[in-house]
Scaffold this active site. Structure first.
Site, PDB file in Angstrom:
ATOM      1  N   CYS A  44       0.812  -1.202   0.000  1.00  0.00           N
ATOM      2  CA  CYS A  44       0.000   0.000   0.000  1.00  0.00           C
ATOM      3  C   CYS A  44       0.847   1.255   0.000  1.00  0.00           C
ATOM      4  O   CYS A  44       0.437   2.283  -0.519  1.00  0.00           O
ATOM      5  CB  CYS A  44      -0.945   0.006   1.192  1.00  0.00           C
ATOM      6  SG  CYS A  44      -2.263  -1.193   1.017  1.00  0.00           S
TER       7      CYS A  44
ATOM      8  N   HIS B  41     -11.002  -2.274   0.373  1.00  0.00           N
ATOM      9  CA  HIS B  41      -9.655  -2.373   0.921  1.00  0.00           C
ATOM     10  C   HIS B  41      -9.308  -1.146   1.771  1.00  0.00           C
ATOM     11  O   HIS B  41      -9.586  -0.018   1.377  1.00  0.00           O
ATOM     12  CB  HIS B  41      -8.649  -2.525  -0.215  1.00  0.00           C
ATOM     13  CG  HIS B  41      -7.353  -3.090   0.232  1.00  0.00           C
ATOM     14  ND1 HIS B  41      -6.428  -2.340   0.922  1.00  0.00           N
ATOM     15  CD2 HIS B  41      -6.830  -4.326   0.123  1.00  0.00           C
ATOM     16  CE1 HIS B  41      -5.386  -3.098   1.202  1.00  0.00           C
ATOM     17  NE2 HIS B  41      -5.596  -4.298   0.736  1.00  0.00           N
ATOM     18  N   PRO B  42      -8.681  -1.360   2.956  1.00  0.00           N
ATOM     19  CA  PRO B  42      -8.377  -0.242   3.869  1.00  0.00           C
ATOM     20  C   PRO B  42      -7.059   0.467   3.583  1.00  0.00           C
ATOM     21  O   PRO B  42      -6.608   1.284   4.394  1.00  0.00           O
ATOM     22  CB  PRO B  42      -8.314  -0.943   5.232  1.00  0.00           C
ATOM     23  CG  PRO B  42      -7.781  -2.307   4.908  1.00  0.00           C
ATOM     24  CD  PRO B  42      -8.389  -2.669   3.576  1.00  0.00           C
ATOM     25  N   CYS B  43      -6.446   0.189   2.444  1.00  0.00           N
ATOM     26  CA  CYS B  43      -5.103   0.693   2.170  1.00  0.00           C
ATOM     27  C   CYS B  43      -4.974   2.207   2.304  1.00  0.00           C
ATOM     28  O   CYS B  43      -3.988   2.706   2.814  1.00  0.00           O
ATOM     29  CB  CYS B  43      -4.701   0.274   0.758  1.00  0.00           C
ATOM     30  SG  CYS B  43      -3.052   0.754   0.276  1.00  0.00           S
ATOM     31  N   ARG B  44      -5.963   2.958   1.854  1.00  0.00           N
ATOM     32  CA  ARG B  44      -5.860   4.419   1.852  1.00  0.00           C
ATOM     33  C   ARG B  44      -6.591   5.087   3.017  1.00  0.00           C
ATOM     34  O   ARG B  44      -6.757   6.304   3.023  1.00  0.00           O
ATOM     35  CB  ARG B  44      -6.412   4.962   0.533  1.00  0.00           C
ATOM     36  CG  ARG B  44      -5.648   4.485  -0.702  1.00  0.00           C
ATOM     37  CD  ARG B  44      -4.240   5.069  -0.723  1.00  0.00           C
ATOM     38  NE  ARG B  44      -3.483   4.583  -1.865  1.00  0.00           N
ATOM     39  CZ  ARG B  44      -3.529   5.143  -3.070  1.00  0.00           C
ATOM     40  NH1 ARG B  44      -4.312   6.168  -3.275  1.00  0.00           N
ATOM     41  NH2 ARG B  44      -2.811   4.647  -4.048  1.00  0.00           N
TER      42      ARG B  44
END
Length: 250
Positions: free
Chosen positions: A84, A190-193
């Site tokens: 990420c 998705h929690p990437c950002r």
């Protein structure tokens, strides 16, 4: 810990406050505990009409290569954050995008006609991610006959205004994964950002001494991507609500 990150204790406190507000607004959120465990998740179901745009295309292999399985807090790979970090350096203004899937052979998956309007039932779960120190939104969608939508159909139901932004991001926004607590197939945002878009919100609130429910603020950003709108009355109530204790929601 960074202001932009959320520990598990504060996650449960934010969930408790959201549940209190949901009860007052009759918004349908509930806390689902896992038997024999201290873990649990927020859950809500909703029925809504969506337009499926079957003309949407994306790269199948790119989506699969970027899919990751989120397991319990005791077994999270460090590669997730490394991946990420590379993505964030390319485009910090977009959460993620470019989804794929071609699941024509999946028995029991709904086949929706091109450009059709469908009434669907959605089930939303909010879990805590230890590897990202943030909430994660899992969801699944069914027709009223009980047939599940494929990843391609879910992506095609995303509003075009959101889709245009998401398609040009280095990582996929929506992936299909096993639910870490239930072991069933779900879609996941998705929690990437998460840290990127939460940082300015939390910093501004701290400077202005305004109360902020991390989970509610985060949900107001990611929820609309998959048709989960948050009533404005939540933010109005937040200024009058009493902060929850340290106990978990029940």
């Amino acid at each position: 810990m960074s202001l932009c990150l959320l520990d598990e204790k504060n996650f449960h406190q934010c969930c408790q406050l959201l549940l209190q507000q949901s009860d007052e607004l009759r918004d349908g959120w509930s806390w689902e505990p896992i038997q024999g465990s201290e873990e649990g998740y927020l859950r809500k179901t909703a029925v809504r009409s969506v337009f499926i745009d079957a003309s949407t295309k994306w790269d199948q292999e790119e989506s699969r290569s970027n899919s990751e399985t989120h397991t319990s807090c005791d077994s999270r790979p460090d590669q997730e954050k490394e991946q990420c970090a590379l993505a964030a350096s390319g485009d910090a203004d977009i959460i993620k995008g470019d989804i794929d899937e071609d699941d024509d052979e999946d028995n029991g998956v709904c086949v929706v006609a091109a450009g059709s309007s469908q009434v669907l039932q959605y089930e939303y779960h909010i879990l805590y991610s230890c590897s990202y120190s943030s909430p994660v939104l899992y969801f699944r969608a069914f027709t009223l006959e009980g047939k599940s939508l494929s990843l391609e159909e879910v992506w095609s139901s995303v509003h075009p205004n959101f889709r245009l932004r998401l398609q040009h991001s280095p990582l996929n926004t929506i992936t299909q994964q096993e639910h870490p607590l239930l072991g069933q197939p779900f879609f996941m945002l998705h929690p990437c950002r998460t840290e990127d878009f939460m940082r300015p919100v939390l910093q501004a609130a701290q400077e202005q001494h305004r109360p902020v429910n991390y989970v509610l603020t985060w949900l107001s950003v990611v929820g609309p991507l998959v048709g989960l709108d948050i009533p404005l009355k939540y933010s109005i109530q937040l200024h009058h609500a009493t902060s929850p204790g340290s106990s978990k929601p029940d």
